[in-house]
Design an enzyme around this catalytic site. Structure first.
Site, PDB file in Angstrom:
ATOM      1  N   ASP A  12       0.867  -1.161   0.000  1.00 45.58           N
ATOM      2  CA  ASP A  12       0.000   0.000   0.000  1.00 45.58           C
ATOM      3  C   ASP A  12       0.917   1.228   0.000  1.00 45.58           C
ATOM      4  OD1 ASP A  12      -2.404   1.644   0.554  1.00 45.58           O
ATOM      5  OD2 ASP A  12      -1.425   1.920   2.492  1.00 45.58           O
ATOM      6  N   ASP A 171      -1.454  -0.420   6.187  1.00 42.99           N
ATOM      7  CA  ASP A 171      -1.569   0.344   7.426  1.00 42.99           C
ATOM      8  C   ASP A 171      -3.012   0.523   7.879  1.00 42.99           C
ATOM      9  OD1 ASP A 171      -2.225   3.719   6.893  1.00 42.99           O
ATOM     10  OD2 ASP A 171      -2.130   2.279   5.246  1.00 42.99           O
TER      11      ASP A 171
END
Length: 232
Positions: A12, A171
Protein backbone atom coordinates in the site's frame (compact mmCIF):
# COMPACT_ATOMS: atom_id res chain seq x y z
CA UNK A 1 21.10 -13.80 1.72
CA UNK A 2 18.99 -15.22 -1.10
CA UNK A 3 15.24 -14.85 -0.74
CA UNK A 4 13.21 -18.05 -1.15
CA UNK A 5 11.27 -18.30 -4.39
CA UNK A 6 7.53 -17.85 -4.51
CA UNK A 7 7.49 -14.43 -2.85
CA UNK A 8 6.11 -11.17 -4.20
CA UNK A 9 5.41 -8.11 -2.07
CA UNK A 10 2.61 -5.61 -2.67
CA UNK A 11 2.83 -2.32 -0.81
CA UNK A 12 0.00 0.00 0.00
CA UNK A 13 1.25 3.54 -0.63
CA UNK A 14 -0.41 6.10 1.61
CA UNK A 15 0.42 5.64 5.27
CA UNK A 16 2.44 2.49 4.57
CA UNK A 17 5.28 3.43 2.25
CA UNK A 18 4.92 7.17 2.66
CA UNK A 19 3.58 9.58 5.25
CA UNK A 20 1.04 11.12 2.89
CA UNK A 21 -2.04 11.23 5.10
CA UNK A 22 -1.24 14.79 6.28
CA UNK A 23 -1.36 15.87 2.63
CA UNK A 24 -4.68 14.10 2.05
CA UNK A 25 -6.07 15.68 5.21
CA UNK A 26 -5.00 19.14 4.08
CA UNK A 27 -6.42 18.63 0.58
CA UNK A 28 -9.75 17.50 2.04
CA UNK A 29 -9.76 20.31 4.59
CA UNK A 30 -9.25 22.92 1.86
CA UNK A 31 -11.90 21.32 -0.36
CA UNK A 32 -14.48 21.42 2.42
CA UNK A 33 -13.50 24.87 3.67
CA UNK A 34 -14.08 26.27 0.17
CA UNK A 35 -17.64 24.97 0.51
CA UNK A 36 -18.31 26.35 3.97
CA UNK A 37 -17.37 23.30 6.04
CA UNK A 38 -14.79 24.70 8.45
CA UNK A 39 -14.75 22.12 11.26
CA UNK A 40 -13.07 19.18 9.49
CA UNK A 41 -10.47 17.79 11.90
CA UNK A 42 -7.81 15.10 11.90
CA UNK A 43 -10.15 12.94 14.00
CA UNK A 44 -12.74 13.28 11.21
CA UNK A 45 -10.09 12.37 8.64
CA UNK A 46 -9.11 9.15 10.40
CA UNK A 47 -12.52 7.69 9.51
CA UNK A 48 -11.55 7.70 5.84
CA UNK A 49 -8.00 6.35 6.07
CA UNK A 50 -7.58 3.34 3.80
CA UNK A 51 -10.45 3.87 1.37
CA UNK A 52 -10.18 5.40 -2.08
CA UNK A 53 -10.42 9.12 -2.72
CA UNK A 54 -13.53 8.60 -4.85
CA UNK A 55 -15.29 6.66 -2.09
CA UNK A 56 -14.23 9.26 0.49
CA UNK A 57 -15.72 12.05 -1.59
CA UNK A 58 -18.93 10.09 -2.09
CA UNK A 59 -19.19 9.88 1.71
CA UNK A 60 -18.41 13.61 1.96
CA UNK A 61 -21.33 14.34 -0.37
CA UNK A 62 -23.65 12.43 1.94
CA UNK A 63 -22.22 13.71 5.23
CA UNK A 64 -21.68 17.36 4.32
CA UNK A 65 -24.37 17.80 1.69
CA UNK A 66 -21.97 18.72 -1.12
CA UNK A 67 -23.88 19.48 -4.29
CA UNK A 68 -21.02 19.37 -6.81
CA UNK A 69 -20.73 16.31 -9.08
CA UNK A 70 -18.44 13.60 -7.79
CA UNK A 71 -16.04 13.89 -10.72
CA UNK A 72 -15.68 17.63 -10.14
CA UNK A 73 -14.85 17.04 -6.47
CA UNK A 74 -12.40 14.31 -7.43
CA UNK A 75 -10.56 16.54 -9.88
CA UNK A 76 -10.32 19.37 -7.37
CA UNK A 77 -9.15 17.10 -4.56
CA UNK A 78 -6.52 15.46 -6.74
CA UNK A 79 -5.26 18.87 -7.90
CA UNK A 80 -4.97 20.08 -4.31
CA UNK A 81 -3.29 16.86 -3.23
CA UNK A 82 -0.83 16.76 -6.14
CA UNK A 83 0.32 20.28 -5.34
CA UNK A 84 1.25 19.08 -1.85
CA UNK A 85 2.48 15.61 -2.82
CA UNK A 86 5.13 16.79 -5.27
CA UNK A 87 6.96 18.81 -2.64
CA UNK A 88 6.22 17.45 0.83
CA UNK A 89 5.83 13.67 0.87
CA UNK A 90 8.10 11.80 3.26
CA UNK A 91 9.02 8.13 2.81
CA UNK A 92 9.00 6.15 6.05
CA UNK A 93 12.73 5.42 6.47
CA UNK A 94 12.37 1.78 7.51
CA UNK A 95 10.00 1.13 4.61
CA UNK A 96 12.55 2.52 2.18
CA UNK A 97 15.15 0.25 3.73
CA UNK A 98 12.84 -2.77 3.35
CA UNK A 99 12.26 -1.93 -0.31
CA UNK A 100 16.02 -1.76 -0.83
CA UNK A 101 16.52 -5.15 0.86
CA UNK A 102 13.84 -6.80 -1.27
CA UNK A 103 15.10 -5.14 -4.45
CA UNK A 104 18.56 -6.49 -3.69
CA UNK A 105 17.06 -9.99 -3.75
CA UNK A 106 15.04 -9.22 -6.90
CA UNK A 107 11.75 -9.89 -5.16
CA UNK A 108 8.86 -8.80 -7.42
CA UNK A 109 7.22 -5.70 -5.92
CA UNK A 110 4.20 -3.55 -6.71
CA UNK A 111 2.24 -0.66 -5.27
CA UNK A 112 -1.55 -1.01 -4.92
CA UNK A 113 -3.31 2.13 -3.73
CA UNK A 114 -6.64 3.83 -3.41
CA UNK A 115 -5.08 7.01 -4.79
CA UNK A 116 -5.47 8.15 -8.38
CA UNK A 117 -2.88 7.07 -10.97
CA UNK A 118 -1.66 10.68 -11.15
CA UNK A 119 -1.21 10.88 -7.38
CA UNK A 120 0.64 7.56 -7.26
CA UNK A 121 2.96 8.66 -10.06
CA UNK A 122 3.62 12.03 -8.38
CA UNK A 123 4.51 10.43 -5.06
CA UNK A 124 6.67 7.69 -6.54
CA UNK A 125 8.61 10.09 -8.75
CA UNK A 126 8.85 12.81 -6.11
CA UNK A 127 10.30 10.42 -3.55
CA UNK A 128 12.49 8.38 -5.90
CA UNK A 129 10.52 5.21 -5.19
CA UNK A 130 9.71 4.90 -8.89
CA UNK A 131 13.17 3.40 -9.45
CA UNK A 132 12.00 0.29 -7.56
CA UNK A 133 8.35 0.10 -8.53
CA UNK A 134 7.61 -0.52 -12.18
CA UNK A 135 4.17 -1.86 -11.29
CA UNK A 136 1.56 0.33 -9.64
CA UNK A 137 -2.21 -0.16 -9.51
CA UNK A 138 -4.78 2.49 -8.62
CA UNK A 139 -8.26 1.74 -7.34
CA UNK A 140 -9.43 3.93 -10.22
CA UNK A 141 -8.26 1.19 -12.61
CA UNK A 142 -10.36 -1.62 -11.11
CA UNK A 143 -14.04 -2.16 -10.42
CA UNK A 144 -13.92 -1.80 -6.64
CA UNK A 145 -11.56 -0.18 -4.14
CA UNK A 146 -10.47 -1.62 -0.81
CA UNK A 147 -11.82 -3.50 1.15
CA UNK A 148 -12.58 -5.36 -2.08
CA UNK A 149 -9.53 -7.35 -3.25
CA UNK A 150 -9.46 -5.95 -6.80
CA UNK A 151 -6.33 -3.75 -6.58
CA UNK A 152 -4.27 -6.52 -5.00
CA UNK A 153 -5.45 -9.15 -7.46
CA UNK A 154 -4.63 -6.81 -10.35
CA UNK A 155 -1.17 -6.20 -8.89
CA UNK A 156 -0.55 -9.95 -8.76
CA UNK A 157 -1.77 -10.30 -12.34
CA UNK A 158 0.57 -7.57 -13.57
CA UNK A 159 3.49 -9.10 -11.69
CA UNK A 160 2.67 -12.49 -13.19
CA UNK A 161 2.48 -14.21 -9.80
CA UNK A 162 -0.13 -16.16 -7.88
CA UNK A 163 -2.09 -14.27 -5.19
CA UNK A 164 -1.02 -16.97 -2.76
CA UNK A 165 2.61 -15.98 -3.30
CA UNK A 166 1.93 -12.34 -2.43
CA UNK A 167 2.39 -10.61 0.90
CA UNK A 168 0.69 -7.25 1.35
CA UNK A 169 2.00 -4.46 3.56
CA UNK A 170 -0.86 -2.34 4.85
CA UNK A 171 -1.57 0.34 7.43
CA UNK A 172 -5.38 0.48 7.32
CA UNK A 173 -8.26 -1.84 8.14
CA UNK A 174 -9.83 -1.79 4.62
CA UNK A 175 -6.47 -2.75 3.12
CA UNK A 176 -5.98 -5.62 5.55
CA UNK A 177 -9.49 -6.82 4.72
CA UNK A 178 -8.71 -6.56 1.00
CA UNK A 179 -5.52 -8.59 1.41
CA UNK A 180 -7.43 -11.34 3.22
CA UNK A 181 -10.15 -11.31 0.56
CA UNK A 182 -7.46 -11.64 -2.13
CA UNK A 183 -6.02 -14.74 -0.46
CA UNK A 184 -2.78 -12.93 0.36
CA UNK A 185 -0.78 -12.85 3.56
CA UNK A 186 -0.49 -9.48 5.27
CA UNK A 187 2.02 -7.48 7.26
CA UNK A 188 -0.06 -4.91 9.16
CA UNK A 189 1.53 -1.68 10.36
CA UNK A 190 -1.46 0.30 11.68
CA UNK A 191 -1.28 4.03 11.00
CA UNK A 192 -3.80 4.39 13.83
CA UNK A 193 -2.28 2.13 16.52
CA UNK A 194 -5.50 2.28 18.54
CA UNK A 195 -7.05 0.13 15.80
CA UNK A 196 -4.51 -2.68 16.30
CA UNK A 197 -7.11 -4.92 17.94
CA UNK A 198 -9.45 -4.76 14.94
CA UNK A 199 -10.30 -8.28 13.65
CA UNK A 200 -8.87 -7.43 10.21
CA UNK A 201 -5.46 -6.84 11.76
CA UNK A 202 -5.80 -9.95 13.93
CA UNK A 203 -5.75 -12.03 10.72
CA UNK A 204 -2.42 -10.53 9.64
CA UNK A 205 0.54 -12.86 9.47
CA UNK A 206 2.65 -10.18 11.13
CA UNK A 207 1.12 -7.34 13.15
CA UNK A 208 3.34 -4.43 14.21
CA UNK A 209 1.01 -3.15 16.89
CA UNK A 210 2.81 0.15 17.44
CA UNK A 211 2.74 1.12 13.77
CA UNK A 212 5.64 2.86 12.08
CA UNK A 213 7.23 3.72 15.45
CA UNK A 214 7.90 0.00 16.03
CA UNK A 215 8.38 -1.17 12.45
CA UNK A 216 11.89 -2.25 11.40
CA UNK A 217 12.96 -3.30 7.95
CA UNK A 218 15.11 -6.15 9.24
CA UNK A 219 12.33 -7.75 11.29
CA UNK A 220 9.89 -7.48 8.37
CA UNK A 221 12.47 -8.82 5.91
CA UNK A 222 13.26 -11.78 8.15
CA UNK A 223 9.54 -12.55 8.53
CA UNK A 224 8.91 -12.20 4.80
CA UNK A 225 11.75 -14.48 3.79
CA UNK A 226 10.92 -16.97 6.54
CA UNK A 227 7.24 -16.90 5.58
CA UNK A 228 8.09 -17.56 1.94
CA UNK A 229 10.30 -20.47 2.90
CA UNK A 230 7.58 -21.98 5.11
CA UNK A 231 4.67 -21.55 2.69
CA UNK A 232 3.61 -24.64 0.72
Amino acid sequence: MSTPGGLAVVFDLDGTLVDSEPNYFEAARRLLAARGVTDYTWANHERYVGISTRETLDLFKQRYGLGAPLDELLTETNDRYLELARTSTRVHPQMRKLVELLAGDRVPMAVASGSSPEAIAAVLSGTGLDSWFGTAVSADEVANGKPAPDVFLEAARRLGVSPGDCVVLEDAVPGAEAAHAAGMRCVAVPSVPAQADHPAFARAGLLVRGGQAEFTARAAYDWLTGSAAASP
